[in-house]
Design a protein around this motif. Structure first.
Motif, PDB file in Angstrom:
ATOM      1  N   UNK A   1      -6.575   5.901  -2.373  1.00 15.28           N
ATOM      2  CA  UNK A   1      -5.892   5.232  -1.259  1.00 15.28           C
ATOM      3  C   UNK A   1      -6.733   5.445  -0.012  1.00 15.28           C
ATOM      4  N   UNK A   2      -7.199   4.343   0.579  1.00 19.72           N
ATOM      5  CA  UNK A   2      -8.086   4.424   1.739  1.00 19.72           C
ATOM      6  C   UNK A   2      -7.526   3.580   2.870  1.00 19.72           C
ATOM      7  N   UNK A   3      -7.622   4.103   4.093  1.00 19.85           N
ATOM      8  CA  UNK A   3      -7.105   3.382   5.254  1.00 19.85           C
ATOM      9  C   UNK A   3      -8.004   3.643   6.447  1.00 19.85           C
TER      10      UNK A   3
ATOM     11  N   UNK B   1      -4.805  11.927  -6.930  1.00 21.50           N
ATOM     12  CA  UNK B   1      -5.111  11.002  -5.846  1.00 21.50           C
ATOM     13  C   UNK B   1      -6.305  11.475  -5.024  1.00 21.50           C
ATOM     14  N   UNK B   2      -7.108  10.506  -4.577  1.00 19.98           N
ATOM     15  CA  UNK B   2      -8.138  10.721  -3.573  1.00 19.98           C
ATOM     16  C   UNK B   2      -7.773   9.868  -2.374  1.00 19.98           C
TER      17      UNK B   2
ATOM     18  N   UNK C   1      -8.434   1.262  -6.826  1.00 17.51           N
ATOM     19  CA  UNK C   1      -8.742   1.302  -5.387  1.00 17.51           C
ATOM     20  C   UNK C   1      -7.656   0.560  -4.622  1.00 17.51           C
ATOM     21  N   UNK C   2      -6.990   1.270  -3.721  1.00 18.01           N
ATOM     22  CA  UNK C   2      -5.931   0.691  -2.882  1.00 18.01           C
ATOM     23  C   UNK C   2      -6.343   0.870  -1.431  1.00 18.01           C
TER      24      UNK C   2
ATOM     25  N   UNK D   1       0.861  -1.181   0.000  1.00 11.59           N
ATOM     26  CA  UNK D   1       0.000   0.000   0.000  1.00 11.59           C
ATOM     27  C   UNK D   1       0.898   1.232   0.000  1.00 11.59           C
ATOM     28  N   UNK D   2       1.171   1.776  -1.191  1.00 15.38           N
ATOM     29  CA  UNK D   2       2.080   2.922  -1.266  1.00 15.38           C
ATOM     30  C   UNK D   2       1.905   3.644  -2.590  1.00 15.38           C
ATOM     31  N   UNK D   3       2.408   4.867  -2.659  1.00 13.28           N
ATOM     32  CA  UNK D   3       2.399   5.615  -3.901  1.00 13.28           C
ATOM     33  C   UNK D   3       3.329   4.958  -4.923  1.00 13.28           C
TER      34      UNK D   3
END
Length: 454
Positions: free
Chosen positions: A253-255, A157-158, A278-279, A146-148
């Motif tokens: 990117x969602x966490x 990016x969102x 979707x990450x 999970x990274x750019x």
């Protein structure tokens, strides 16, 4: 005299984003030593010293570290470290936890982890109370997919964060801000109360000074006080479109907690975001992992209540020499006066199977050429070569904690008492742990019959 300010236009920038190590490492066949030191491709085992602690909002604390060996920490924005915490003392086995790096890899001589305190947790209260400048911890990393990206010619990016899920996304925002290049970053950050948003002052500064960064806050479904100027409500497709009408043209990117991310995944698809864009980082493990953890804690508490405190102290405290208690000299011929039973000498290098002679009485399930014996579960599970140990064990009802299931987080780590496996891990286990017989069943296939302590 009236002074009229000229309107400020956006800075002119090169197209897209490129991480600094990417250009250097691709420029020659053999990069120079300094460039190679910034290569984030492989996890390492190292010691790190805490040099600063910074209180954050939301009962969180940032711990700033530097490597003891003086090397920079090479990582990608969004990755995490697996850290050993000596909660039970320096001579006992440490408790391992994974924490995202919240700083940017463009300043690699120090790095941050930001930890939210959970009053009911085992590790986070210890970290908040014990880790101080000068504390040295064992670490493994960086790990995580999970990274750019290293290169992104569009760089739009969102970022979706809930609670402590802000930490890896903070690394991404700091990285974008530190690099040249055209980018568009929108952060939608859900929190429990107006004062619970970590990094809010810094985020406000970045949004005010960097035209590439936009920040939005929401209080979820809680009522908002009169002074609150942010958004209110849980994540919805309408809210996503409000902050990023072009969400379907961005990498997301969602966490955060599993419930939040499951809802986010559905909503992102609803607004047209493709699955390939979707990450997600499940910050707290899946529901089953948390349920099993709660059950294990409850079970341990019940057992602890069956024994008086003095009983546990007897085994953990050394015997005071002034009491001059008699200690029997035990050997193969000795008869203990206390119980009249002869002792038996045990060869400490005896094959493991001698200690598990009753495993044939275990229930055997499944089909396959190999047998996995789970000593704590009391079950023999058959498995074919090429099948993942964790998948087959889980299907057979063997409970093994898990999270990433990709060999990165180390949460499924168990002891292999006998047998051989082919393990293809991604940095979730240390070399000394492998030497001690531990392995990650999520990324291992059997090469023989196995005896597993699970």
């Amino acid at each position: 005299m009236t002074i009229t300010a000229e309107p400020i236009t956006d800075a002119q920038r090169i197209r897209g984003m490129e991480m600094p190590w990417n250009r250097v490492l691709n420029s020659t066949a053999a990069p120079a030593g300094a460039a190679q030191a910034l290569n984030p491709w492989y996890p390492q085992e190292f010691l790190a010293e805490c040099v600063e602690t910074i209180p954050e909002a939301g009962d969180m604390m940032t711990f700033v570290f530097r490597r003891v060996d003086g090397a920079p920490l090479a990582f990608r924005s969004g990755q995490y470290l697996n850290i050993d915490f000596p909660i039970y003392g320096p001579d006992e086995v440490g408790v391992s936890r994974s924490y995202s790096i919240s700083s940017a890899p463009t300043a690699p001589w120090t790095f941050d982890i930001t930890v939210k305190r959970d009053s009911h947790g085992l590790v986070s209260p210890w970290i908040h109370e014990i880790v101080r400048p000068g504390s040295v911890l064992e670490m493994l990393g960086p790990v995580g997919a999970f990274h750019l990206p290293d290169v992104d010619r569009r760089a739009r990016y969102l970022l979706l964060a809930a609670g402590a899920g802000i930490t890896p996304l903070m690394s991404m925002i700091r990285t974008v801000h530190s690099l040249p290049g055209h980018a568009e970053v929108v952060l939608l950050y859900h929190g429990a109360a107006p004062g619970s948003f970590a990094f809010s002052e810094e985020l406000g500064h970045l949004a005010a000074t960097d035209s590439r960064i936009s920040i939005y806050y929401s209080l979820g479904d809680r009522s908002s006080p009169g002074t609150w100027e942010g958004m209110v409500g849980r994540l919805t497709p309408a809210m996503i479109e409000q902050v990023a009408a072009d969400a379907n043209g961005r990498q997301v990117y969602a966490c955060g907690p599993e419930g939040y991310l499951n809802a986010a995944a559905w909503m992102l698809r609803h607004v047209g975001v493709d699955d390939s864009s979707i990450n997600m980082e499940f910050f707290s493990g899946d529901c089953q992992t948390q349920l099993e953890y709660r059950e294990e804690v409850a079970f341990a508490s019940e057992i602890a209540q069956e024994f008086p405190e003095s009983a546990t102290e007897e085994f953990s405290e050394p015997q005071p020499s002034e009491l001059e208690f008699y200690t029997a000299n035990r050997n193969a011929e000795t008869i203990l006066e206390s119980d009249g039973l002869p002792t038996e000498a045990i060869d400490i290098v005896a094959p493991v199977e001698e200690f598990y002679e009753d495993t044939t009485k275990f229930e055997t399930v499944g089909t396959g050429e190999f047998v996995m014996t789970f000593t704590q579960t009391g079950k023999n599970v058959r498995i074919n070569a090429g099948e993942q140990v964790l998948d087959v064990a889980k299907a057979a009802g063997v409970r093994i904690p898990m999270n990433c299931q990709e060999g990165m987080c180390g949460s499924c780590k168990v002891i292999k008492l006998q047998g051989e496996v082919d393990m293809n891990h991604q940095g979730g286990i240390r070399a000394r742990e492998i030497a001690a017989g531990k392995f990650l069943p999520c990324c291992s296939i059997p090469q023989s019959d196995l005896i597993i302590e699970a």
